[in-house]
Motif scaffolding. Sequence first.
Motif, PDB file in Angstrom:
ATOM      1  N   ARG A   1      24.100  24.186  35.995  1.00 30.03           N
ATOM      2  CA  ARG A   1      22.778  23.778  35.526  1.00 30.03           C
ATOM      3  C   ARG A   1      22.852  23.405  34.054  1.00 30.03           C
ATOM      4  O   ARG A   1      23.617  23.997  33.299  1.00 30.03           O
ATOM      5  CB  ARG A   1      21.783  24.918  35.700  1.00 30.03           C
ATOM      6  N   PRO A   2      22.031  22.451  33.639  1.00 27.62           N
ATOM      7  CA  PRO A   2      22.022  22.105  32.214  1.00 27.62           C
ATOM      8  C   PRO A   2      21.450  23.259  31.393  1.00 27.62           C
ATOM      9  O   PRO A   2      20.642  24.045  31.876  1.00 27.62           O
ATOM     10  CB  PRO A   2      21.120  20.880  32.143  1.00 27.62           C
ATOM     11  N   LYS A   3      21.892  23.374  30.150  1.00 33.97           N
ATOM     12  CA  LYS A   3      21.428  24.451  29.280  1.00 33.97           C
ATOM     13  C   LYS A   3      19.937  24.326  28.998  1.00 33.97           C
ATOM     14  O   LYS A   3      19.225  25.313  28.966  1.00 33.97           O
ATOM     15  CB  LYS A   3      22.205  24.442  27.950  1.00 33.97           C
ATOM     16  N   GLU A   4      19.470  23.097  28.778  1.00 38.87           N
ATOM     17  CA  GLU A   4      18.060  22.881  28.497  1.00 38.87           C
ATOM     18  C   GLU A   4      17.423  22.153  29.674  1.00 38.87           C
ATOM     19  O   GLU A   4      18.016  21.264  30.271  1.00 38.87           O
ATOM     20  CB  GLU A   4      17.895  22.028  27.240  1.00 38.87           C
TER      21      GLU A   4
ATOM     22  N   GLY B   1      13.143  17.063  29.836  1.00 39.96           N
ATOM     23  CA  GLY B   1      11.839  16.841  29.210  1.00 39.96           C
ATOM     24  C   GLY B   1      10.856  16.215  30.182  1.00 39.96           C
ATOM     25  O   GLY B   1      11.176  15.906  31.326  1.00 39.96           O
ATOM     26  N   TYR B   2       9.666  16.029  29.718  1.00 39.24           N
ATOM     27  CA  TYR B   2       8.651  15.392  30.538  1.00 39.24           C
ATOM     28  C   TYR B   2       8.938  13.904  30.651  1.00 39.24           C
ATOM     29  O   TYR B   2       9.493  13.290  29.757  1.00 39.24           O
ATOM     30  CB  TYR B   2       7.264  15.599  29.924  1.00 39.24           C
ATOM     31  N   LEU B   3       8.528  13.329  31.773  1.00 36.32           N
ATOM     32  CA  LEU B   3       8.712  11.898  31.972  1.00 36.32           C
ATOM     33  C   LEU B   3       7.765  11.139  31.055  1.00 36.32           C
ATOM     34  O   LEU B   3       6.645  11.579  30.805  1.00 36.32           O
ATOM     35  CB  LEU B   3       8.418  11.541  33.426  1.00 36.32           C
ATOM     36  N   PRO B   4       8.180   9.996  30.557  1.00 36.35           N
ATOM     37  CA  PRO B   4       7.325   9.222  29.651  1.00 36.35           C
ATOM     38  C   PRO B   4       6.251   8.460  30.425  1.00 36.35           C
ATOM     39  O   PRO B   4       6.404   7.288  30.750  1.00 36.35           O
ATOM     40  CB  PRO B   4       8.306   8.273  28.969  1.00 36.35           C
TER      41      PRO B   4
END
Length: 97
Positions: free
Chosen positions: A44-47, A50-53
Amino acid sequence: MPVDRIIRLWSMAALLATALAVSGCSTSIADLPGVGVPGDAPARPKEAGGYLPVHDLPPERDEAVIKPAEQAKIEGELRAARDRQAAAAAAPNPAAK
Protein backbone atom coordinates in the motif's frame (compact mmCIF):
# COMPACT_ATOMS: atom_id res chain seq x y z
CA MET A 1 -40.83 -7.61 33.79
CA PRO A 2 -39.76 -11.26 33.72
CA VAL A 3 -36.16 -12.09 34.55
CA ASP A 4 -35.77 -13.94 31.25
CA ARG A 5 -36.57 -10.77 29.33
CA ILE A 6 -34.10 -8.67 31.35
CA ILE A 7 -31.31 -11.19 30.74
CA ARG A 8 -32.13 -11.24 27.02
CA LEU A 9 -32.01 -7.42 26.83
CA TRP A 10 -28.67 -7.26 28.65
CA SER A 11 -27.29 -10.00 26.40
CA MET A 12 -28.37 -8.11 23.28
CA ALA A 13 -26.86 -4.87 24.61
CA ALA A 14 -23.57 -6.65 25.37
CA LEU A 15 -23.56 -8.22 21.90
CA LEU A 16 -24.19 -4.84 20.27
CA ALA A 17 -21.44 -3.17 22.30
CA THR A 18 -19.00 -5.94 21.39
CA ALA A 19 -19.89 -5.68 17.70
CA LEU A 20 -19.32 -1.92 17.75
CA ALA A 21 -16.00 -2.29 19.55
CA VAL A 22 -14.72 -4.96 17.15
CA SER A 23 -15.90 -3.11 14.04
CA GLY A 24 -13.80 -0.11 15.06
CA CYS A 25 -10.69 -2.29 14.91
CA SER A 26 -11.41 -3.79 11.52
CA THR A 27 -9.07 -1.47 9.62
CA SER A 28 -6.13 -2.22 11.85
CA ILE A 29 -6.86 -5.95 11.74
CA ALA A 30 -6.89 -5.82 7.94
CA ASP A 31 -3.35 -4.41 7.96
CA LEU A 32 -1.89 -7.31 9.95
CA PRO A 33 0.41 -9.44 7.77
CA GLY A 34 -1.03 -12.85 8.64
CA VAL A 35 -4.71 -11.94 8.83
CA GLY A 36 -6.06 -9.58 6.20
CA VAL A 37 -3.58 -8.99 3.39
CA PRO A 38 -2.52 -11.88 1.11
CA GLY A 39 1.19 -12.45 0.69
CA ASP A 40 1.27 -11.56 -3.01
CA ALA A 41 -0.67 -8.30 -2.63
CA PRO A 42 1.13 -5.12 -3.73
CA ALA A 43 2.32 -2.82 -0.98
CA ARG A 44 0.00 0.00 0.00
CA PRO A 45 1.18 3.55 -0.60
CA LYS A 46 2.41 5.42 2.47
CA GLU A 47 0.02 8.31 1.87
CA ALA A 48 -3.58 7.96 0.80
CA GLY A 49 -4.42 9.40 -2.60
CA GLY A 50 -5.71 12.94 -2.76
CA TYR A 51 -9.13 14.03 -3.81
CA LEU A 52 -9.99 13.99 -7.49
CA PRO A 53 -9.92 17.41 -9.16
CA VAL A 54 -13.67 17.77 -9.65
CA HIS A 55 -13.50 21.50 -10.41
CA ASP A 56 -10.84 21.20 -13.12
CA LEU A 57 -12.75 21.38 -16.38
CA PRO A 58 -11.33 20.43 -19.77
CA PRO A 59 -10.48 23.32 -22.10
CA GLU A 60 -13.16 24.63 -24.41
CA ARG A 61 -13.28 23.11 -27.90
CA ASP A 62 -12.15 25.17 -30.85
CA GLU A 63 -14.64 23.65 -33.28
CA ALA A 64 -18.12 22.20 -33.00
CA VAL A 65 -18.46 18.55 -32.13
CA ILE A 66 -20.69 17.90 -35.13
CA LYS A 67 -20.65 20.14 -38.16
CA PRO A 68 -24.03 21.75 -38.94
CA ALA A 69 -24.35 19.84 -42.23
CA GLU A 70 -23.81 16.51 -40.48
CA GLN A 71 -26.25 17.46 -37.74
CA ALA A 72 -28.93 18.35 -40.32
CA LYS A 73 -28.35 15.01 -42.10
CA ILE A 74 -28.71 13.07 -38.82
CA GLU A 75 -31.87 14.99 -37.89
CA GLY A 76 -33.35 14.20 -41.32
CA GLU A 77 -32.58 10.49 -40.87
CA LEU A 78 -34.19 10.55 -37.44
CA ARG A 79 -37.32 12.26 -38.79
CA ALA A 80 -37.56 9.65 -41.59
CA ALA A 81 -37.18 6.82 -39.07
CA ARG A 82 -39.86 8.38 -36.86
CA ASP A 83 -42.24 8.67 -39.81
CA ARG A 84 -41.60 5.03 -40.80
CA GLN A 85 -42.31 3.88 -37.24
CA ALA A 86 -45.52 5.94 -37.09
CA ALA A 87 -46.66 4.50 -40.42
CA ALA A 88 -45.87 0.95 -39.29
CA ALA A 89 -47.76 1.44 -36.01
CA ALA A 90 -50.79 2.93 -37.80
CA ALA A 91 -51.02 0.13 -40.38
CA PRO A 92 -53.41 -2.69 -39.40
CA ASN A 93 -51.65 -5.89 -38.38
CA PRO A 94 -52.95 -8.80 -40.56
CA ALA A 95 -51.44 -11.40 -38.21
CA ALA A 96 -53.51 -10.13 -35.27
CA LYS A 97 -56.85 -11.03 -36.96
